[in-house]
Scaffold this motif. Sequence first.
Motif, PDB file in Angstrom:
ATOM      1  N   VAL A  67       0.839  -1.193   0.000  1.00 58.60           N
ATOM      2  CA  VAL A  67       0.000   0.000   0.000  1.00 58.60           C
ATOM      3  C   VAL A  67       0.877   1.247   0.000  1.00 58.60           C
ATOM      4  CG1 VAL A  67      -0.300  -0.019   2.519  1.00 58.60           C
ATOM      5  CG2 VAL A  67      -1.924   1.204   1.105  1.00 58.60           C
TER       6      VAL A  67
ATOM      7  N   GLU B 121      -3.657   4.555   7.797  1.00 61.02           N
ATOM      8  CA  GLU B 121      -3.122   3.658   8.826  1.00 61.02           C
ATOM      9  C   GLU B 121      -4.226   2.765   9.379  1.00 61.02           C
ATOM     10  OE1 GLU B 121      -0.159   2.741   9.952  1.00 61.02           O
ATOM     11  OE2 GLU B 121       0.808   4.092   8.522  1.00 61.02           O
TER      12      GLU B 121
ATOM     13  N   VAL C 299      -4.765   0.005   6.872  1.00 61.36           N
ATOM     14  CA  VAL C 299      -3.661  -0.964   6.959  1.00 61.36           C
ATOM     15  C   VAL C 299      -3.895  -1.896   8.148  1.00 61.36           C
ATOM     16  CG1 VAL C 299      -1.191  -1.198   7.478  1.00 61.36           C
ATOM     17  CG2 VAL C 299      -1.958   0.451   5.742  1.00 61.36           C
TER      18      VAL C 299
ATOM     19  N   ARG D 138      -4.451  -5.980   8.176  1.00 59.48           N
ATOM     20  CA  ARG D 138      -3.621  -6.880   8.999  1.00 59.48           C
ATOM     21  C   ARG D 138      -4.484  -7.720   9.935  1.00 59.48           C
ATOM     22  NH1 ARG D 138       1.035  -2.367   9.795  1.00 59.48           N
ATOM     23  NH2 ARG D 138       2.291  -2.999   7.987  1.00 59.48           N
TER      24      ARG D 138
ATOM     25  N   VAL E 176       0.928  -6.820   5.128  1.00 61.16           N
ATOM     26  CA  VAL E 176       0.864  -5.520   4.462  1.00 61.16           C
ATOM     27  C   VAL E 176       2.221  -4.831   4.525  1.00 61.16           C
ATOM     28  CG1 VAL E 176      -0.273  -3.270   4.368  1.00 61.16           C
ATOM     29  CG2 VAL E 176      -1.573  -5.279   5.095  1.00 61.16           C
TER      30      VAL E 176
ATOM     31  N   SER F 161       3.662  -1.283   3.909  1.00 65.58           N
ATOM     32  CA  SER F 161       3.178   0.083   3.809  1.00 65.58           C
ATOM     33  C   SER F 161       4.318   1.002   3.388  1.00 65.58           C
ATOM     34  CB  SER F 161       2.616   0.518   5.164  1.00 65.58           C
ATOM     35  OG  SER F 161       2.084   1.807   5.098  1.00 65.58           O
TER      36      SER F 161
ATOM     37  N   ALA G 267      -3.272   0.428  -3.256  1.00 63.64           N
ATOM     38  CA  ALA G 267      -2.601  -0.821  -2.897  1.00 63.64           C
ATOM     39  C   ALA G 267      -2.568  -1.767  -4.095  1.00 63.64           C
ATOM     40  CB  ALA G 267      -3.321  -1.485  -1.722  1.00 63.64           C
TER      41      ALA G 267
END
Length: 142
Positions: free
Chosen positions: A25, A35, A38, A42, A48, A50, A75
Amino acid sequence: MKNSLLSLTLLLATPVMAVTGPVTVYKSPTCGCCEGWVEHMREAGFEVNSIDTEHMGAVKVRAGVKQELASCHTAHVGGYVIEGHVPAADVKRLLQQRPEVHGLTIPGMPQSAPGMDIPGSPYEVLSIDRQGETAVFSRYPG
């Protein structure tokens, strides 16, 4: 036959990301809702990676995301583009069904989407085909 059944059972039991690779991402380093997304991914079992960048416009151009379909982060997973706050369940369904599309998007930033987490705003997840046309992939009441 017994080995074939064992192989099929192992494949079905393998997490989606083990078959397709991790989610990568691209997001602004200062975006809290990114965030949140993300973390949502997860928690759903995705690995992931980032990557913070100040050049999200260029990321979206490279990913083939039209401005009207854009959101705050972009992503890539399993050969697909995932634009914005798409729920992990839809990403898993995309990876399991493997339709011939470019990816999924939630244009803008609906408040009820994962990472935003403010109830009340209905939204749609759209699939994007290779020509940039969209179709409803799923709907959420908010």
